[in-house]
Design an enzyme around this catalytic site. Structure first.
Site, PDB file in Angstrom:
ATOM      1  N   CYS A  92       0.849  -1.193   0.000  1.00 11.05           N
ATOM      2  CA  CYS A  92       0.000   0.000   0.000  1.00 11.05           C
ATOM      3  C   CYS A  92       0.883   1.240   0.000  1.00 11.05           C
ATOM      4  CB  CYS A  92      -0.904  -0.011   1.240  1.00 11.05           C
ATOM      5  SG  CYS A  92      -2.054   1.378   1.307  1.00 11.05           S
ATOM      6  N   LEU A  93       0.525   2.207  -0.820  1.00 11.96           N
ATOM      7  CA  LEU A  93       1.312   3.445  -0.887  1.00 11.96           C
ATOM      8  C   LEU A  93       1.192   4.243   0.423  1.00 11.96           C
ATOM      9  CD1 LEU A  93       0.436   4.459  -4.562  1.00 11.96           C
ATOM     10  CD2 LEU A  93       2.529   3.347  -3.747  1.00 11.96           C
TER      11      LEU A  93
HETATM   12  O1  K1U Z   1      -3.678   1.368  -2.587  1.00 14.06           O
HETATM   13  C1  K1U Z   1      -2.500   1.509  -2.821  1.00 14.06           C
HETATM   14  O2  K1U Z   1      -1.777   2.085  -2.016  1.00 14.06           O
HETATM   15  C2  K1U Z   1      -1.885   0.987  -4.100  1.00 14.06           C
HETATM   16  C3  K1U Z   1      -1.350  -0.443  -3.962  1.00 14.06           C
HETATM   17  C4  K1U Z   1      -2.284  -1.381  -4.680  1.00 14.06           C
HETATM   18  C5  K1U Z   1      -2.041  -2.853  -4.413  1.00 14.06           C
HETATM   19  C6  K1U Z   1      -0.952  -3.517  -4.892  1.00 14.06           C
HETATM   20  C7  K1U Z   1      -0.783  -4.866  -4.649  1.00 14.06           C
HETATM   21  C8  K1U Z   1      -1.716  -5.561  -3.945  1.00 14.06           C
HETATM   22  C9  K1U Z   1      -2.803  -4.890  -3.455  1.00 14.06           C
HETATM   23  C10 K1U Z   1      -2.969  -3.544  -3.693  1.00 14.06           C
HETATM   24  C11 K1U Z   1       0.027  -0.474  -4.580  1.00 14.06           C
HETATM   25  O3  K1U Z   1       0.235  -0.104  -5.680  1.00 14.06           O
HETATM   26  S1  K1U Z   1       1.287  -1.134  -3.586  1.00 14.06           S
HETATM   27  C12 K1U Z   1       2.799  -0.909  -4.434  1.00 14.06           C
HETATM   28  C13 K1U Z   1       3.016  -1.620  -5.696  1.00 14.06           C
HETATM   29  O4  K1U Z   1       3.412  -0.957  -6.619  1.00 14.06           O
HETATM   30  C14 K1U Z   1       2.806  -3.067  -5.953  1.00 14.06           C
HETATM   31  C15 K1U Z   1       2.771  -4.020  -4.984  1.00 14.06           C
HETATM   32  C16 K1U Z   1       2.549  -5.367  -5.304  1.00 14.06           C
HETATM   33  C17 K1U Z   1       2.397  -5.764  -6.613  1.00 14.06           C
HETATM   34  C18 K1U Z   1       2.460  -4.799  -7.598  1.00 14.06           C
HETATM   35  C19 K1U Z   1       2.673  -3.466  -7.267  1.00 14.06           C
HETATM   36 ZN    ZN Z   2      -3.626   0.972  -0.341  1.00 10.87          ZN
END
Ligand code: K1U
Ligand code: ZN
Length: 170
Positions: A92-93
């Protein structure tokens, strides 16, 4: 367009429930453009308006490898989900560097409005299904760590608070 600040857990504003969008107009399209800019700059695959302190039901997503398939979901609703559930490692960001496993329905059908205010439905599985459910949780004021045990969540909260104190002191 503008880069928006992403709220960091445990900011209490991450627990607000977002209100439905009543009109998909220029104001909403400007929010969507800023959210995409913020999501791509942070290298995320999704972002909910709640995370940028806008408490309206708006989500942006791009789970494509080339980062060229933007998807806007306004007032999203899950209209069907599989009985089969799958465990994924989520990030999560709003909690940079924290990852843990969450179990959710494996596939979903979502109904939403697009950036022109037109209704559409999509079937999602894999990362897209995980990401849309994770972002819809944000609109309900839920963060992925709310799916973890109380012990894990309190350890993560302490780690985030320590990190924030260190950043402020620097
Ligand atoms: O909601 C957020 O903060 C965005 C989140 C979305 C998410 C990614 C992976 C699983 C569930 C939700 C992110 O983008 S986290 C960072 C990321 O870039 C990432 C993490 C895992 C896989 C792919 C990308
Ligand atoms: Zn998130």
């Amino acid at each position: 367009m503008a880069l928006l600040d992403i709220l960091q857990y445990p900011d209490p504003r991450l627990h607000k429930v977002a209100a439905p969008v009543t009109a998909v107009d220029q104001r909403v399209r400007a929010i969507v453009a800023d959210m995409f800019e913020t999501m791509y700059a942070a290298k995320g695959v999704g972002l909910a308006a709640t995370q940028v302190d806008i408490h309206e039901r708006i989500i942006v997503v791009d789970t494509s490898e080339q980062r060229d398939q933007p998807l806007v979901l306004i007032n999203p609703e899950i209209v069907r989900h599989s009985d089969e559930r799958k465990e994924w490692e989520e990030g999560c960001l709003s909690l940079p560097g924290i990852y843990d496993k969450v179990t959710r329905p494996d596939s979903i059908r979502v109904r939403a409005l697009d950036a022109r205010g037109e209704a559409f439905e999509i079937d999602a599985d894999g990362l897209l299904a995980v990401c849309v459910q994770h972002e819809m949780d944000h609109l309900e004021g839920r963060v992925f760590v709310d799916h973890l045990s109380t012990l894990k969540r309190s350890r993560i909260k302490a780690r985030m608070r320590k990190r924030q104190r260190e950043t402020q002191a620097a």
